[in-house]
Design an enzyme around this catalytic site. Structure first.
Site, PDB file in Angstrom:
ATOM      1  N   GLY A 225      51.175  31.060  51.922  1.00 37.93           N
ATOM      2  CA  GLY A 225      52.606  31.223  51.692  1.00 37.93           C
ATOM      3  C   GLY A 225      53.266  30.102  50.920  1.00 37.93           C
ATOM      4  O   GLY A 225      54.494  30.087  50.812  1.00 37.93           O
ATOM      5  N   GLU A 260      45.411  28.978  53.871  1.00 37.69           N
ATOM      6  CA  GLU A 260      44.858  30.063  53.050  1.00 37.69           C
ATOM      7  C   GLU A 260      45.881  30.569  52.035  1.00 37.69           C
ATOM      8  O   GLU A 260      46.331  31.710  52.125  1.00 37.69           O
ATOM      9  CB  GLU A 260      44.341  31.201  53.937  1.00 37.69           C
ATOM     10  CG  GLU A 260      45.331  31.650  55.000  1.00 37.69           C
ATOM     11  CD  GLU A 260      44.788  32.734  55.918  1.00 37.69           C
ATOM     12  OE1 GLU A 260      43.612  32.654  56.274  1.00 37.69           O
ATOM     13  OE2 GLU A 260      45.560  33.634  56.273  1.00 37.69           O
ATOM     14  N   PRO A 261      46.211  29.740  51.067  1.00 41.27           N
ATOM     15  CA  PRO A 261      47.172  30.158  50.050  1.00 41.27           C
ATOM     16  C   PRO A 261      46.576  31.138  49.046  1.00 41.27           C
ATOM     17  O   PRO A 261      45.381  31.074  48.740  1.00 41.27           O
ATOM     18  CB  PRO A 261      47.534  28.843  49.351  1.00 41.27           C
ATOM     19  CG  PRO A 261      46.324  27.992  49.530  1.00 41.27           C
ATOM     20  CD  PRO A 261      45.730  28.366  50.853  1.00 41.27           C
ATOM     21  N   GLY A 262      47.403  32.033  48.540  1.00 47.08           N
ATOM     22  CA  GLY A 262      46.990  32.932  47.470  1.00 47.08           C
ATOM     23  C   GLY A 262      47.786  32.618  46.216  1.00 47.08           C
ATOM     24  O   GLY A 262      47.266  32.137  45.215  1.00 47.08           O
ATOM     25  N   ARG A 263      49.088  32.876  46.319  1.00 45.89           N
ATOM     26  CA  ARG A 263      49.976  32.710  45.164  1.00 45.89           C
ATOM     27  C   ARG A 263      49.831  31.348  44.484  1.00 45.89           C
ATOM     28  O   ARG A 263      49.787  31.245  43.261  1.00 45.89           O
ATOM     29  CB  ARG A 263      51.425  32.880  45.661  1.00 45.89           C
ATOM     30  CG  ARG A 263      52.475  32.911  44.578  1.00 45.89           C
ATOM     31  CD  ARG A 263      53.877  32.929  45.213  1.00 45.89           C
ATOM     32  NE  ARG A 263      53.963  33.772  46.369  1.00 45.89           N
ATOM     33  CZ  ARG A 263      54.280  35.068  46.342  1.00 45.89           C
ATOM     34  NH1 ARG A 263      54.577  35.637  45.200  1.00 45.89           N
ATOM     35  NH2 ARG A 263      54.330  35.772  47.455  1.00 45.89           N
ATOM     36  N   ARG A 299      56.406  43.615  40.993  1.00 43.44           N
ATOM     37  CA  ARG A 299      57.217  42.688  41.802  1.00 43.44           C
ATOM     38  C   ARG A 299      58.726  42.821  41.575  1.00 43.44           C
ATOM     39  O   ARG A 299      59.484  42.825  42.540  1.00 43.44           O
ATOM     40  CB  ARG A 299      56.749  41.246  41.611  1.00 43.44           C
ATOM     41  CG  ARG A 299      55.276  41.024  41.972  1.00 43.44           C
ATOM     42  CD  ARG A 299      54.866  39.556  42.043  1.00 43.44           C
ATOM     43  NE  ARG A 299      55.424  38.914  43.225  1.00 43.44           N
ATOM     44  CZ  ARG A 299      56.454  38.125  43.228  1.00 43.44           C
ATOM     45  NH1 ARG A 299      57.068  37.833  42.089  1.00 43.44           N
ATOM     46  NH2 ARG A 299      56.913  37.616  44.347  1.00 43.44           N
ATOM     47  N   TYR A 303      60.402  43.914  44.968  1.00 45.07           N
ATOM     48  CA  TYR A 303      61.067  42.838  45.720  1.00 45.07           C
ATOM     49  C   TYR A 303      62.310  42.313  45.018  1.00 45.07           C
ATOM     50  O   TYR A 303      62.879  41.300  45.451  1.00 45.07           O
ATOM     51  CB  TYR A 303      60.122  41.643  45.906  1.00 45.07           C
ATOM     52  CG  TYR A 303      58.726  41.968  46.368  1.00 45.07           C
ATOM     53  CD1 TYR A 303      58.503  42.536  47.623  1.00 45.07           C
ATOM     54  CD2 TYR A 303      57.630  41.697  45.567  1.00 45.07           C
ATOM     55  CE1 TYR A 303      57.217  42.825  48.049  1.00 45.07           C
ATOM     56  CE2 TYR A 303      56.341  41.968  45.983  1.00 45.07           C
ATOM     57  CZ  TYR A 303      56.143  42.537  47.222  1.00 45.07           C
ATOM     58  OH  TYR A 303      54.869  42.815  47.637  1.00 45.07           O
ATOM     59  N   CYS A 331      59.129  56.665  34.316  1.00 47.70           N
ATOM     60  CA  CYS A 331      60.302  57.495  34.570  1.00 47.70           C
ATOM     61  C   CYS A 331      60.787  57.282  36.008  1.00 47.70           C
ATOM     62  O   CYS A 331      60.627  58.145  36.867  1.00 47.70           O
ATOM     63  CB  CYS A 331      59.931  58.950  34.304  1.00 47.70           C
ATOM     64  SG  CYS A 331      61.361  59.962  34.066  1.00 47.70           S
ATOM     65  N   TYR A 360      49.515  38.612  42.429  1.00 45.05           N
ATOM     66  CA  TYR A 360      50.147  39.888  42.788  1.00 45.05           C
ATOM     67  C   TYR A 360      50.685  40.616  41.558  1.00 45.05           C
ATOM     68  O   TYR A 360      51.685  41.323  41.642  1.00 45.05           O
ATOM     69  CB  TYR A 360      51.261  39.671  43.829  1.00 45.05           C
ATOM     70  CG  TYR A 360      50.774  38.918  45.048  1.00 45.05           C
ATOM     71  CD1 TYR A 360      49.889  39.507  45.948  1.00 45.05           C
ATOM     72  CD2 TYR A 360      51.179  37.608  45.298  1.00 45.05           C
ATOM     73  CE1 TYR A 360      49.422  38.816  47.052  1.00 45.05           C
ATOM     74  CE2 TYR A 360      50.721  36.905  46.402  1.00 45.05           C
ATOM     75  CZ  TYR A 360      49.844  37.512  47.272  1.00 45.05           C
ATOM     76  OH  TYR A 360      49.386  36.828  48.377  1.00 45.05           O
TER      77      TYR A 360
HETATM   78  N1  LLP Z   1      47.241  34.881  54.597  1.00 48.02           N
HETATM   79  C1  LLP Z   1      47.679  36.050  55.059  1.00 48.02           C
HETATM   80  C2  LLP Z   1      47.261  36.517  56.380  1.00 48.02           C
HETATM   81  C3  LLP Z   1      48.541  36.835  54.265  1.00 48.02           C
HETATM   82  O1  LLP Z   1      48.978  37.998  54.726  1.00 48.02           O
HETATM   83  C4  LLP Z   1      48.918  36.378  52.985  1.00 48.02           C
HETATM   84  C5  LLP Z   1      49.795  37.174  52.131  1.00 48.02           C
HETATM   85  C6  LLP Z   1      48.422  35.129  52.550  1.00 48.02           C
HETATM   86  C7  LLP Z   1      47.580  34.416  53.390  1.00 48.02           C
HETATM   87  C8  LLP Z   1      48.745  34.557  51.209  1.00 48.02           C
HETATM   88  O2  LLP Z   1      50.086  34.375  50.972  1.00 48.02           O
HETATM   89  P1  LLP Z   1      50.529  33.593  49.642  1.00 48.02           P
HETATM   90  O3  LLP Z   1      49.989  32.194  49.732  1.00 48.02           O
HETATM   91  O4  LLP Z   1      49.955  34.304  48.485  1.00 48.02           O
HETATM   92  O5  LLP Z   1      52.007  33.648  49.645  1.00 48.02           O
HETATM   93  N2  LLP Z   1      52.837  41.031  47.198  1.00 48.02           N
HETATM   94  C9  LLP Z   1      53.755  39.983  47.631  1.00 48.02           C
HETATM   95  C10 LLP Z   1      53.077  38.988  48.523  1.00 48.02           C
HETATM   96  C11 LLP Z   1      52.470  39.617  49.748  1.00 48.02           C
HETATM   97  C12 LLP Z   1      51.668  38.638  50.523  1.00 48.02           C
HETATM   98  C13 LLP Z   1      50.967  39.273  51.672  1.00 48.02           C
HETATM   99  N3  LLP Z   1      50.201  38.355  52.427  1.00 48.02           N
HETATM  100  C14 LLP Z   1      54.356  39.309  46.407  1.00 48.02           C
HETATM  101  O6  LLP Z   1      54.064  39.729  45.296  1.00 48.02           O
HETATM  102  O7  LLP Z   1      55.172  38.406  46.544  1.00 48.02           O
END
Ligand code: LLP
Length: 402
Positions: A225, A260-263, A299, A303, A331, A360
């Site tokens: 996050g 556990e970051p993704g973004r 997105r 959102y 459309c 994402y």
């Molecule tokens: N760990 C868990 C259990 C999660 O559910 C998520 C994201 C992450 C880690 C990674 O979060 P991040 O570091 O990427 O913020 N589609 C949305 C984001 C949905 C995230 C869902 N879970 C967007 O485009 O903003």
């Protein structure tokens, strides 16, 4: 302060224009060197922690191999993500599967591999036990504390996610009957901002307390996050400050901190290239039609997310700036990428770049309106290579059996 960012303005316009000409549009461009840098930034901010990439942000093979090479593990949310992580070369011991109300088929698949399974329901423990699973387990807790850039990405207070905090100890005991309990896990939501770390702090404190109550754990995972600045004037997240707050809030424990970051790993490593196909004057606002829409990047529609947009036209500086609406070809009323956006007067044929598209973006693309998914081009140094080919019209019907 660690946590520098790559802004849309930092990308080389000429190079991006050349890529648009070579590969066509819409195309995602993913800079693998930047992914490597982001992994290094995370590892140096959290040197004592276990860092996994939440692969849902970007599962392209190019991204996964880069992250693996950079030393991060993989956190997966579905059997498909585990499958991709294994194919990209992650050894099973570096993969975690976070089960969110898991379909039977997911459990059938993941229990065949020696990976750690994080459960968010007692019911899932029963399902695993029924399968004879006795491997590594973590318990996902619903911390009762949420955070995020939008209500749709706030998970920490949603009953869907995790076991209620009050029942967490009991769940850990039950997990120990089924397999080897190695960790506890919680995730507040997506888009932690540096301005207010209080929710993050509160979550980590609760997890520290729980770790001490449960005892004998390998790791305490406090989720991902970490936010990135989508707006040009937004300051970057001070990752060192987040790490310091995390350490302090966790307190004394023998369990290793895990994040556990993704973004954070891939967002600023990607841009989306799109081309202007229509400029339409209306009484309300000029409408600029581009070949990327909500099927390419959902997105904004989903959102109300803001993404920076930059024209790559060579004469951009000489043009008058106009406030426009930029919309895609789908459309649907929600297929608007930006409203009231000031851009150098767009002309049909211009190539535009959309920033922070590496997380994402491609991942959430769809074929709605029978729009083929875009291409993904990966950059390393001065080289570019097609990472995912553009779908064709034939691909749209390739699965039809009737
Ligand atoms: N760990 C868990 C259990 C999660 O559910 C998520 C994201 C992450 C880690 C990674 O979060 P991040 O570091 O990427 O913020 N589609 C949305 C984001 C949905 C995230 C869902 N879970 C967007 O485009 O903003």
């Amino acid at each position: 302060m660690s946590g520098d960012v790559r802004r849309l303005a930092d990308w080389d316009a000429e190079r991006l224009r050349a890529l648009a000409d070579e590969y066509g549009t819409p195309t995602y461009v993913l800079d693998l060197d930047r992914i490597t840098e982001n992994c290094a930034t995370l590892r140096s901010a959290f040197p004592e922690a276990h860092v996994a990439f939440a692969v849902k942000a970007n599962t392209t093979r190019a991204a996964l191999e880069t992250v693996l090479e950079a030393g991060l593990d993989a956190e997966c949310a579905a059997a498909g993500e585990v499958h991709r992580a294994l194919e990209a070369g992650f050894p099973p011991e570096r993969i975690r599967y976070t089960a969110v109300l898991p379909p039977e088929a997911d459990l059938d698949f993941v229990t065949q591999h020696d990976i750690t399974i994080t459960v968010g329901a007692l019911d899932t423990l029963d399902s695993l036990e029924r399968r004879g699973f006795d491997g590594r387990l973590a318990v996902r807790v619903n911390p009762g504390i949420g955070a995020g850039h939008h209500a749709k990405v706030t998970t920490g207070t949603e009953p869907k996610f995790g076991i209620p905090y009050e029942r967490a100890v009991e769940a850990c005991e039950r997990a120990r009957e089924v397999g080897e309990l190695v960790g506890i896990h919680a995730h507040a939501g997506s888009g932690i901002s540096g301005e207010d770390l209080s929710a993050h702090r509160a979550l980590v404190e609760r997890m520290g307390d729980l770790a001490r109550d449960v005892g004998d754990l390998e790791f305490v995972d406090v989720g991902g996050g970490f936010g990135v600045p989508y707006r040009e004037d937004e300051p970057p997240l001070d990752l060192d400050a987040v790490a310091a707050a995390t350490r302090e809030a966790l307190g004394e424990t023998d369990a290793q901190l895990a994040v556990e970051p993704g973004r954070y790993v891939t967002a600023d490593a990607g841009v989306l290239l799109t081309r202007v196909n229509t400029v339409k004057e209306t009484p309300e606002t000029p409408v600029v039609g581009v070949d990327a829409g909500m099927t390419t990047l959902v997105r904004p529609a989903m959102y109300g997310a803001y993404h920076a947009i930059r024209t790559l036209a060579a004469d951009a500086d000489a043009r008058t700036v106009r406030e426009v609406e930029m919309a895609g070809p789908v459309c649907e009323t929600s297929d608007v990428l930006a409203r009231e956006r000031s851009l150098p007067d767009p002309i049909r044929g211009d190539v535009l770049a959309i920033g922070n598209a590496g997380a994402y973006g491609y991942e959430m693309s769809s074929q709605y309106n029978s729009r083929p998914r875009p291409a993904v081009v990966a950059l390393t140094g001065d080289d570019d290579r097609l990472a995912v080919r553009r779908e064709t019209l034939a691909d749209l019907t390739a699965l039809e059996q009737w």
